[in-house]
Design a protein around this motif. Structure first.
Motif, PDB file in Angstrom:
ATOM      1  N   PRO A 316       0.812  -1.222   0.000  1.00 61.73           N
ATOM      2  CA  PRO A 316       0.000   0.000   0.000  1.00 61.73           C
ATOM      3  C   PRO A 316       0.842   1.266   0.000  1.00 61.73           C
ATOM      4  N   ALA A 317       1.895   1.281   0.832  1.00 57.32           N
ATOM      5  CA  ALA A 317       2.724   2.491   0.877  1.00 57.32           C
ATOM      6  C   ALA A 317       3.485   2.672  -0.418  1.00 57.32           C
ATOM      7  N   ALA A 318       3.985   1.567  -0.990  1.00 52.76           N
ATOM      8  CA  ALA A 318       4.728   1.678  -2.231  1.00 52.76           C
ATOM      9  C   ALA A 318       3.820   2.112  -3.375  1.00 52.76           C
ATOM     10  N   MET A 319       2.583   1.645  -3.390  1.00 47.54           N
ATOM     11  CA  MET A 319       1.660   2.032  -4.447  1.00 47.54           C
ATOM     12  C   MET A 319       1.349   3.522  -4.362  1.00 47.54           C
ATOM     13  N   GLN A 320       1.279   4.074  -3.145  1.00 48.14           N
ATOM     14  CA  GLN A 320       1.030   5.505  -3.010  1.00 48.14           C
ATOM     15  C   GLN A 320       2.177   6.318  -3.574  1.00 48.14           C
ATOM     16  N   LEU A 321       3.378   5.804  -3.444  1.00 44.31           N
ATOM     17  CA  LEU A 321       4.525   6.519  -3.979  1.00 44.31           C
ATOM     18  C   LEU A 321       4.719   6.291  -5.462  1.00 44.31           C
ATOM     19  N   GLY A 322       3.892   5.439  -6.072  1.00 41.43           N
ATOM     20  CA  GLY A 322       4.035   5.161  -7.488  1.00 41.43           C
ATOM     21  C   GLY A 322       5.180   4.252  -7.801  1.00 41.43           C
ATOM     22  N   ASP A 323       5.587   3.422  -6.882  1.00 41.62           N
ATOM     23  CA  ASP A 323       6.737   2.539  -7.071  1.00 41.62           C
ATOM     24  C   ASP A 323       6.226   1.157  -7.521  1.00 41.62           C
ATOM     25  N   ASP A 324       5.891   1.017  -8.770  1.00 40.00           N
ATOM     26  CA  ASP A 324       5.462  -0.281  -9.273  1.00 40.00           C
ATOM     27  C   ASP A 324       6.154  -0.661 -10.572  1.00 40.00           C
ATOM     28  N   ASP A 325       7.161   0.106 -10.934  1.00 41.35           N
ATOM     29  CA  ASP A 325       7.825  -0.175 -12.202  1.00 41.35           C
ATOM     30  C   ASP A 325       9.274  -0.587 -12.007  1.00 41.35           C
ATOM     31  N   ALA A 326      10.117   0.346 -11.503  1.00 41.24           N
ATOM     32  CA  ALA A 326      11.552   0.127 -11.486  1.00 41.24           C
ATOM     33  C   ALA A 326      12.073   0.086 -10.065  1.00 41.24           C
ATOM     34  N   LEU A 327      13.149  -0.687  -9.899  1.00 41.28           N
ATOM     35  CA  LEU A 327      13.848  -0.710  -8.623  1.00 41.28           C
ATOM     36  C   LEU A 327      14.855   0.422  -8.575  1.00 41.28           C
ATOM     37  N   PRO A 328      15.091   1.004  -7.391  1.00 44.88           N
ATOM     38  CA  PRO A 328      16.111   2.058  -7.290  1.00 44.88           C
ATOM     39  C   PRO A 328      17.501   1.487  -7.524  1.00 44.88           C
ATOM     40  N   ILE A 329      18.302   2.224  -8.247  1.00 45.11           N
ATOM     41  CA  ILE A 329      19.670   1.802  -8.569  1.00 45.11           C
ATOM     42  C   ILE A 329      20.627   2.848  -8.021  1.00 45.11           C
ATOM     43  N   MET A 330      21.840   2.387  -7.685  1.00 50.24           N
ATOM     44  CA  MET A 330      22.835   3.313  -7.129  1.00 50.24           C
ATOM     45  C   MET A 330      24.226   2.725  -7.292  1.00 50.24           C
ATOM     46  N   SER A 331      25.203   3.575  -6.990  1.00 58.37           N
ATOM     47  CA  SER A 331      26.605   3.162  -6.955  1.00 58.37           C
ATOM     48  C   SER A 331      27.249   3.887  -5.783  1.00 58.37           C
ATOM     49  N   THR A 332      27.630   3.147  -4.770  1.00 51.08           N
ATOM     50  CA  THR A 332      28.252   3.770  -3.595  1.00 51.08           C
ATOM     51  C   THR A 332      29.652   4.281  -3.887  1.00 51.08           C
ATOM     52  N   LEU A 333      30.258   3.839  -4.979  1.00 53.39           N
ATOM     53  CA  LEU A 333      31.595   4.320  -5.326  1.00 53.39           C
ATOM     54  C   LEU A 333      31.520   5.704  -5.949  1.00 53.39           C
ATOM     55  N   SER A 334      30.630   5.882  -6.941  1.00 53.68           N
ATOM     56  CA  SER A 334      30.471   7.175  -7.599  1.00 53.68           C
ATOM     57  C   SER A 334      29.383   8.029  -6.964  1.00 53.68           C
ATOM     58  N   GLU A 335      28.696   7.497  -5.922  1.00 53.50           N
ATOM     59  CA  GLU A 335      27.615   8.180  -5.216  1.00 53.50           C
ATOM     60  C   GLU A 335      26.442   8.505  -6.133  1.00 53.50           C
ATOM     61  N   ASN A 336      26.303   7.765  -7.191  1.00 49.64           N
ATOM     62  CA  ASN A 336      25.189   7.982  -8.125  1.00 49.64           C
ATOM     63  C   ASN A 336      23.945   7.266  -7.590  1.00 49.64           C
ATOM     64  N   GLY A 337      22.888   8.015  -7.312  1.00 51.12           N
ATOM     65  CA  GLY A 337      21.639   7.448  -6.853  1.00 51.12           C
ATOM     66  C   GLY A 337      21.579   7.129  -5.375  1.00 51.12           C
ATOM     67  N   VAL A 338      22.612   7.428  -4.611  1.00 52.35           N
ATOM     68  CA  VAL A 338      22.618   7.091  -3.180  1.00 52.35           C
ATOM     69  C   VAL A 338      21.572   7.918  -2.436  1.00 52.35           C
ATOM     70  N   MET A 339      21.542   9.226  -2.690  1.00 48.63           N
ATOM     71  CA  MET A 339      20.589  10.081  -1.996  1.00 48.63           C
ATOM     72  C   MET A 339      19.155   9.774  -2.411  1.00 48.63           C
ATOM     73  N   GLU A 340      18.948   9.366  -3.673  1.00 46.09           N
ATOM     74  CA  GLU A 340      17.596   9.000  -4.099  1.00 46.09           C
ATOM     75  C   GLU A 340      17.110   7.769  -3.340  1.00 46.09           C
ATOM     76  N   VAL A 341      17.992   6.803  -3.113  1.00 45.06           N
ATOM     77  CA  VAL A 341      17.611   5.619  -2.343  1.00 45.06           C
ATOM     78  C   VAL A 341      17.277   6.001  -0.910  1.00 45.06           C
TER      79      VAL A 341
END
Length: 664
Positions: A316-341
């Motif tokens: 229910p909470a994920a559906m409210q956020l619209g999270d039904d398509d893609a998984l969050p991706i990131m790279s802790t080395l380049s810090e790409n997508g870390v803050m979004e996660v």
């Protein structure tokens, strides 16, 4: 609910424990008893020893039992964590043994105090006290293993992080070496060790971050392997305990590059194995290390496994956020997508908490009491929001491309903070802009002070000061003209001026002498007689001018000034004979002793403050008689404070005080 295990006091070893208690008893209770004392006093002496020892044991054991947390009273997370780390049964057994020891010591003290009440001698009382203290120490020696175990538990618990089980938390989990510690170092101010091998993190670490003006708790858990629960070790069980009991959003990290040593299939199997622990918790599955391998480069089988994990995190909470398509991706080395996660985890937990509050009974009770009032319009007139003209003008200038200089920019251009002072008057809204910088009138007693100020007052003041300087200069010139110059005087006038100056100096010196020394001194010191006037010559001339014979007075003054010298020479002449004369007929001084008795010395003295020699002898006898009492005390006088005994017993014996190390 936070637990600070660092406040637990250290648990001493059994031998040290015994030394501390017995030493305290020896220092805090009396130490001197004699057989000559009354038997009641002897009994009380040893009863006090036993009671004080029992109280010391009771206080220290009670402190240990109170400091250590009770397994049944703490949060279930800490309860299971204690069971994983130290074995709950052993922990309870050690505390129970100390509790039993405390009760046994209290019973022993009670029994021996009862026996001491009937002690009939010092020896019997002493032996009963010795037996009581010995049995207490023997009991504590038997619990040496429990004390050592609790000290090890305390040291380990003091190193545990302070975790609040009910606050907003992000729980990071997954296989070893997938990037959990790296993610925590990026989003928090923690500094967790990161190494390229498995199980670098062996315990739970805590970091803190901020999101939407709220403080969040990030927990880095050790890696978990996919195997049955009974085969997992202590390190893995810490993560399982945190997943089972903490109310947090679970962040499951997947290493898409498989550099951690585990394939995507193994990571998916672990996910589905521990999925029951994610029940009733918001869940986020993050794909890490996309800088090494892209999501598009996965095979169909691996992509299907990731899609299966994505379907599991829908709710229910994920559906409210619209999270039904893609998984969050990131790279802790380049810090790409870390803050979004991190942001997605925080938003998901906030939405989940809102859902829980709305679903609770308490929220329904509150909602029933709320009423939102909507005003009914009284007419059809439109009342738009009021926008000041200055704001509209600034917006128009900004839309036209005109650069508007802000106060901060003006501050930086004019010296910075502390140097630049903002002009507040330029924004005054007056009918005439020329009035902005007018001087604000000062009102006193209802009247304007400026109306009573002469505009030419400064000029008039300067004119007055100039006239005053001219008058002073003129008066000084006239004074110099009136005074006669010494160069214009003749010889007689100069001599008269010298006499006047000499007389004036004498008067000044006499005045200073009288002021310093005074005129009431019976004896004039030589330093006061600066002019050497007080001598026998002036005295003789003064007395003869009055018609008196000054011969006797002069002789008496001279004889008193040389009385000591004459007495010695006369004594020397009297003690010399004819054989002591030299060739010129002069007497030679001898070294014969000139000691005299007290009576002889008193007779030779004249005066002495008493009217006769008999009075002087009587006063001397009275003084000697008054001194006899002091002589018997071996004191030289009333001010004699000498202690004849260098080491008196009362001053160099007794117990040592706190902090003393010198013995008797």
């Amino acid at each position: 609910m936070q637990y600070n295990f660092k406040k637990i006091a250290s648990v001493p070893a059994a031998s040290d424990f015994i030394d501390v208690v017995l030493s305290r008893t020896q220092r805090q209770t009396p130490t001197v008893v004699h057989a000559g004392y009354a038997i009641a006093r002897i009994r009380q002496f040893y009863m006090r020893k036993v009671k004080y020892t029992q109280q010391s044991w009771n206080e220290k054991l009670s402190r240990i039992l109170e400091d250590f947390p009770r397994v049944d009273d703490v949060h279930p997370f800490y309860s299971d964590l204690l069971n994983v780390l130290y074995d709950k049964d052993h922990y309870k057994l050690a505390l129970g043994q100390l509790n039993t020891a405390r009760a046994m010591i209290d019973k022993i003290a009670k029994d021996y105090v009862k026996l001491l009440k009937y002690g009939d001698s010092l020896y019997r009382c002493k032996q009963l006290k010795r037996a009581a203290l010995g049995r207490m120490c023997t009991i504590m020696k038997k619990h040496a293993a429990s004390l050592a175990y609790l000290e090890q538990v305390r040291q380990h618990m003091s190193r545990l992080p302070s975790i609040d089980p009910n606050t907003r938390s992000i729980l990071v989990c997954g296989y070893p070496n997938v990037g959990k510690s790296s993610f925590m170092n990026k989003v928090t101010r923690a500094d967790v060790e990161v190494q390229p091998y498995a199980f670098t993190t062996k315990s739970i670490y805590v970091g803190h971050t901020d999101y939407k003006y709220l403080r969040w708790q990030v927990l880095d858990t050790p890696g978990i392997l996919d195997r049955p629960l009974d085969e997992r070790n202590t390190i893995e069980m810490q993560s399982i305990t945190a997943l089972a009991h903490l109310r947090a959003v679970v962040l499951y990290i997947v290493d898409i590059s498989e550099q951690c040593g585990f394939s995507i299939a193994q990571q998916a199997a672990l996910f589905h194995s521990i999925k029951p622990l994610f029940a009733n918790k918001p869940l986020v599955v993050a794909i890490n290390k996309i800088d090494v391998r892209k999501l598009e480069d996965l095979s169909a089988e691996d992509r299907a496994l990731i899609d299966g994990m994505r379907d599991a995190m829908r709710g229910p909470a994920a559906m409210q956020l619209g999270d039904d398509d893609a998984l969050p991706i990131m790279s802790t080395l380049s810090e790409n997508g870390v803050m979004e996660v991190k942001n997605r985890c925080c938003d998901l937990l906030l939405a989940h908490r809102v859902e829980q509050k709305l679903a609770s009974r308490r929220a329904g009770e509150v909602m029933n009491r709320l009423h939102v009032a909507t005003p009914v319009p009284r007419d059809s007139k439109q009342r738009p929001a009021f926008i000041p003209s200055t704001l509209e003008a600034s917006r128009a200038r900004k839309a036209a491309g005109e650069k508007i200089v802000t106060e901060k920019e003006l501050q930086e251009q004019n010296g910075g903070a502390g140097v630049y002072s903002a002009d507040l008057r330029k924004r005054y809204m007056l009918e005439n802009d020329d009035w902005k910088y007018d001087i604000v009138p000062e009102i006193y007693n209802g009247k304007n002070v400026a109306d009573f100020i002469d505009p030419e007052i400064e000029a008039k003041l300067a004119e007055l000061e100039r006239e005053e300087d001219e008058l002073e200069a003129k008066w000084e010139a006239e004074r110099m003209d009136r005074e006669p110059q010494e160069a214009d005087l003749d010889e007689d006038e100069r001599a008269l001026l010298g006499e006047v100056r000499t007389r004036r100096n004498k008067l000044v010196a006499e005045h200073r002498r009288k002021k310093a020394a005074g005129n009431n001194n019976p004896v004039v010191p030589r330093k006061v007689d600066h002019e050497r006037k007080l001598n026998t010559k002036n005295m003789k001339s003064s007395l003869e001018s009055m018609g008196l014979d000054a011969t006797a007075a002069v002789e008496r003054a001279r004889s008193r000034s040389r009385v000591v010298k004459r007495g010695r020479s006369m004594g020397a002449d009297a003690s010399m004979g004819a054989d002591d004369a030299n060739e010129d007929g002069k007497k030679m001084r001898t070294s014969k002793s000139r000691s005299k008795s007290v009576a002889k010395r008193v007779k030779d003295e004249v005066g002495g403050g008493l009217k006769s020699v008999d009075a002087t002898l009587r006063a001397t006898k009275m003084a000697d008689k008054a001194q006899r009492k002091r002589n018997k005390l071996a004191k030289s006088g009333e001010g004699d404070r000498t202690i004849n005994t260098k080491l008196p017993k009362w001053l160099n014996s007794g117990k040592r005080g706190n902090g003393k190390t010198d013995r008797r």
